[in-house]
Every structure is written in C-alpha cells, then in structure tokens.
Design an enzyme around this catalytic site. Structure first.
Site, PDB file in Angstrom:
ATOM      1  N   TYR A  21      -5.969  11.031   3.454  1.00  0.00           N
ATOM      2  CA  TYR A  21      -4.537  10.849   2.666  1.00  0.00           C
ATOM      3  C   TYR A  21      -4.344  11.562   1.958  1.00  0.00           C
ATOM      4  O   TYR A  21      -5.452  12.862   1.659  1.00  0.00           O
ATOM      5  CB  TYR A  21      -3.870   9.306   2.576  1.00  0.00           C
ATOM      6  CG  TYR A  21      -3.819   8.221   3.738  1.00  0.00           C
ATOM      7  CD1 TYR A  21      -4.545   8.375   4.576  1.00  0.00           C
ATOM      8  CD2 TYR A  21      -2.584   7.849   3.294  1.00  0.00           C
ATOM      9  CE1 TYR A  21      -3.951   7.037   5.552  1.00  0.00           C
ATOM     10  CE2 TYR A  21      -2.131   7.025   5.026  1.00  0.00           C
ATOM     11  CZ  TYR A  21      -2.594   7.189   5.851  1.00  0.00           C
ATOM     12  OH  TYR A  21      -2.789   6.275   6.461  1.00  0.00           O
TER      13      TYR A  21
ATOM     14  N   ARG B 155      -9.933  -6.652  10.169  1.00  0.00           N
ATOM     15  CA  ARG B 155     -10.270  -7.784  11.480  1.00  0.00           C
ATOM     16  C   ARG B 155     -10.499  -8.772  11.405  1.00  0.00           C
ATOM     17  O   ARG B 155     -10.314  -9.503  12.371  1.00  0.00           O
ATOM     18  CB  ARG B 155     -11.232  -6.588  11.668  1.00  0.00           C
ATOM     19  CG  ARG B 155     -11.542  -5.600  12.668  1.00  0.00           C
ATOM     20  CD  ARG B 155     -12.040  -4.445  12.842  1.00  0.00           C
ATOM     21  NE  ARG B 155     -13.360  -4.258  11.864  1.00  0.00           N
ATOM     22  CZ  ARG B 155     -14.447  -4.016  11.433  1.00  0.00           C
ATOM     23  NH1 ARG B 155     -15.106  -3.496  12.507  1.00  0.00           N
ATOM     24  NH2 ARG B 155     -15.042  -3.861  10.814  1.00  0.00           N
TER      25      ARG B 155
ATOM     26  N   GLN C 102       0.672  -1.298  -0.254  1.00  0.00           N
ATOM     27  CA  GLN C 102       0.439  -0.282   0.309  1.00  0.00           C
ATOM     28  C   GLN C 102       1.181   1.076   0.259  1.00  0.00           C
ATOM     29  O   GLN C 102       1.301   1.453   1.012  1.00  0.00           O
ATOM     30  CB  GLN C 102      -0.553   0.127   1.224  1.00  0.00           C
ATOM     31  CG  GLN C 102      -2.049   1.137   1.113  1.00  0.00           C
ATOM     32  CD  GLN C 102      -2.336   1.148   2.639  1.00  0.00           C
ATOM     33  OE1 GLN C 102      -1.600   1.891   3.313  1.00  0.00           O
ATOM     34  NE2 GLN C 102      -4.199   1.061   2.339  1.00  0.00           N
TER      35      GLN C 102
END
Length: 396
Positions: free
Chosen positions: A169, A346, A99
């Site tokens: 971002y 998760r 990423q």
C-alpha cells in the site's frame, strides 16, 4: 503468572475482553461505498463468537486510495453507517478497529476513475495504466486525509485505528527500495523511506490523542526482491517504537501487488481467481508481472512466527502475531513467547464462533483447510465457500 489468550487486556486506552483479533480481510460488502447490513452482519458473527477485536478492512482516506470503487472512503458521508456498525459490534461485547489506509499502487485507477499514486512511477497490472509518482502536494494532501479520516472514525465510535503500513500500500510502497526509486527526501536510506509512514502516525496521534488506540500493520518481510526485508522491517519497527505514537504493531507480510500468496500460504486458486476477476484484471494477469502474481507456498501453522520472534526480541511495545494461527496450543505458545495478541483471518472466516469454542474447551483447533478459495470471493462478498457456498450481498 502466565498469560492466557482469553485474559482481558488493555490496548492503549481501550479495554478488550480477550487477546484475539479478527484481522482485516476485505469484506466485499460495500458495493456503493457505504456500510450495508451485510457488512454489519459480517462483523457481528465473530463478535458474537467471542473475538476480542474485529477489524473493518480497507477504509480508504481518499478516492484514489481505494483498491477499487466498491470501497468505503471515510468522510462525513459515510459517518452514519460506520456508527451503526460500531454500535452493533459493541452491543455484542467486542471491540472494533478500523483499518485506515491508502492503497497507493495497489489501487485500481481504472475502477476508481483516477490514476493511482505510489512512491515512484510504475505500470499497474490491475488497471493497465501507469501509476504516477506522488508529488509533495500529494503527500501533504494524503497526510491531511489520514487526519480527517481519523477524526471521523473517532466520531463513529471505533476503538482502534489500524494504520496500513504493509502489503505495498502507499506507505509500504515508500518503504520498499524496489518500489521507491526517489532521489528526494522521501527516498534513499530507510530513515527517508520511512518518513511518510512516521509522518502519518504522528499526525494521526496528534489528532486523536488518547481517545482511541492507534496501531499499525507492518511487514516481517514483503516476500519479493526489492521489498522490505526482515532486517529492514525490524529497523522500521524500532523507529516507530522510538517515535512513541503507536500502541501496538500487527506483524504481517507479503505484497498485495507483488506477492500476495506470501501472506496467505496454502492452495493457490488460480482458476477461481481468473473466473472472478474483472476482465481488465484478467488481462493484466497475462503480463509478465501478472503471470508471477500467484506463487505457491506450503501452509504451516504460524508461518510468520520465526520472523516475528525477531521483532519480539528487538522491541518492547505490544505485538500482534498473525499468519496461519488455527490452534489453541499455537495461541498459548504465542503468549509464552511474549506476544500480546493473536490475529486470525481465514480461521475465523470459516468458523466465526471459533474463539468461544476454544475457550469453552469444545475445540482445540479450527477446521479451515487453507484452500484459499475465499480469496476470489472478494468480488461478490468475502466468504468461506466450504461454509457459505452462495450469498447475495445487498446494496443498501
């Protein structure tokens, strides 16, 4: 012929053993800004557990683009460690994605030792500093930094480069009209607000060619007033598709700066967050912006699916569905709905071998309870506190 989530698949020039993706979740395992054995082990676990593609989170293209100082900046000095990481994952049969991002206003300028930049000037509750508006020179420099990082990541052996265009971002901050108040060629209508993201995607693709797949994480909705709406998200994705520089989009949502719980859903671990955060961040959370930081959203399976279906209807390029995917029937329905990959965070953090057990038929769903107490552990090594209540993260 129906598609199974466990079928092999091509992502651009890369062949993956199945259609499951471990989404980027900050690992907190690079305290010196270098790959550690703990970071490698973190990604080996889902690789050994059957995941098709594991994603290394938040690899910064520049020092001021880190969320905080304990983060890897891609460059010649981090190449050897990154190559050791990719080699280890490949030995387990999984693909590995990087990423690639610049945190922009999500960066903690005080931790990094350099002020953060964003589309427009704004205060930072993370550093209690002002974030300065990026100049033309900054944007040229950052675009070159993406290219330089891409070159190193290809050398390091990554299969996929995921460009971070979500969560407020830097590239995302330009997209959001509430964060981008510019009057120049980088602000105003969507086509101008999207200029930087498209410029970066083009520059990276020109650099890497077909050596690796290039994808982007984009938002189905930023979840705050002045953020990217679903309508604008679809329009932005259509621009990216028309440009032809990307092999797939991963559909996410929320804002690490303005509304992180829009992405995570479920319990809101306020006390645990307050205890784990650095003192300056705890102080920042007492500001008006900080107090509204952790909202509460009820968890539901595949909570981005309804909005993601809008993207599926309007786009022909491959799409990755993300957001509360825990069950095999959800994955199967995603394939039936025309999504090409499913991304999990998760669920795989709680059970790194979940994919293997779903494929073997020994499980039909994961056991993550969405308490989100994993979130505050980013400062000490991201982990499921139900599964790994204590862990020591080495520095080398």
């Amino acid at each position: 012929m129906s598609t199974s989530v466990f079928d092999p698949v091509s992502l651009g020039p890369v062949r993956l053993r199945n259609r499951t993706v471990k989404a980027a979740t900050f690992e907190g395992r690079a305290p010196e800004g270098q790959v550690t054995d703990a970071l490698i082990d973190y990604h080996l676990a889902p690789a050994r557990g059957g995941i098709g593609l594991t994603t290394v989170a938040y690899l910064a293209v520049a020092p001021e683009g880190r969320t905080h100082a304990e983060q890897i900046v891609v460059g010649p000095g981090t190449l050897a460690g990154l190559q050791r990481l990719t080699d280890a994952v490949h030995q387990e049969g999984a693909g590995i994605a990087a990423q690639v991002g610049h945190a922009g206003p999500v960066a903690n300028g005080r931790s990094n030792g350099v002020h953060a930049i964003a589309a427009s000037r704004m205060p930072s509750p993370l550093s209690m500093q002002m974030i300065r508006a990026a100049t033309e020179q900054d944007l040229s420099r950052v675009t070159r930094a993406y290219v330089d990082a891409a070159r190193v990541l290809v050398q390091a052996g990554f299969d996929v480069l995921e460009l971070h265009m979500a969560h407020s971002y830097l590239l995302s901050s330009f997209l959001a009209p509430g964060l981008n108040r510019r009057k120049d060629r980088w602000g105003g209508p969507l086509e101008r607000r999207a200029r930087l993201a498209r410029q970066v995607a083009r520059a990276v693709r020109d650099e890497v060619g077909d050596a690796v797949a290039v994808t982007a994480k984009v938002s189905v909705s930023d979840g705050f007033r002045g953020g990217v709406t679903t309508d604008e998200g679809v329009a932005f994705a259509q621009l990216l598709e028309a440009d032809g520089h990307l092999d797939a989009l991963q559909l996410s949502g929320g804002s690490s700066l303005m509304n992180p719980m829009y992405l995570f859903r479920g319990e809101t671990p306020v006390a645990e967050f307050a205890a784990a955060m650095p003192a300056i961040v705890r102080f920042g959370m007492r500001t008006p912006m900080g107090r509204s930081f952790l909202k509460r959203y009820e968890f539901e399976e595949a909570y981005f699916k309804e909005k993601a279906l809008r993207f599926r209807q309007e786009l022909s390029m491959p799409l990755m569905l993300l957001g509360g995917i825990n069950r095999l029937d959800t994955m199967e329905q995603a394939m039936a709905d025309g999504f090409d990959f499913v991304a999990m965070g998760r669920a795989v953090l709680r059970e790194p071998d979940l994919v293997d057990r779903l494929q073997a038929g020994t499980a039909r769903e994961g056991i993550c309870i969405h308490c989100n107490r994993c979130m505050p552990t980013i400062y000490s090594g991201t982990r499921c506190v139900e599964w790994a209540p204590a862990e020591v993260i080495p520095t080398a």
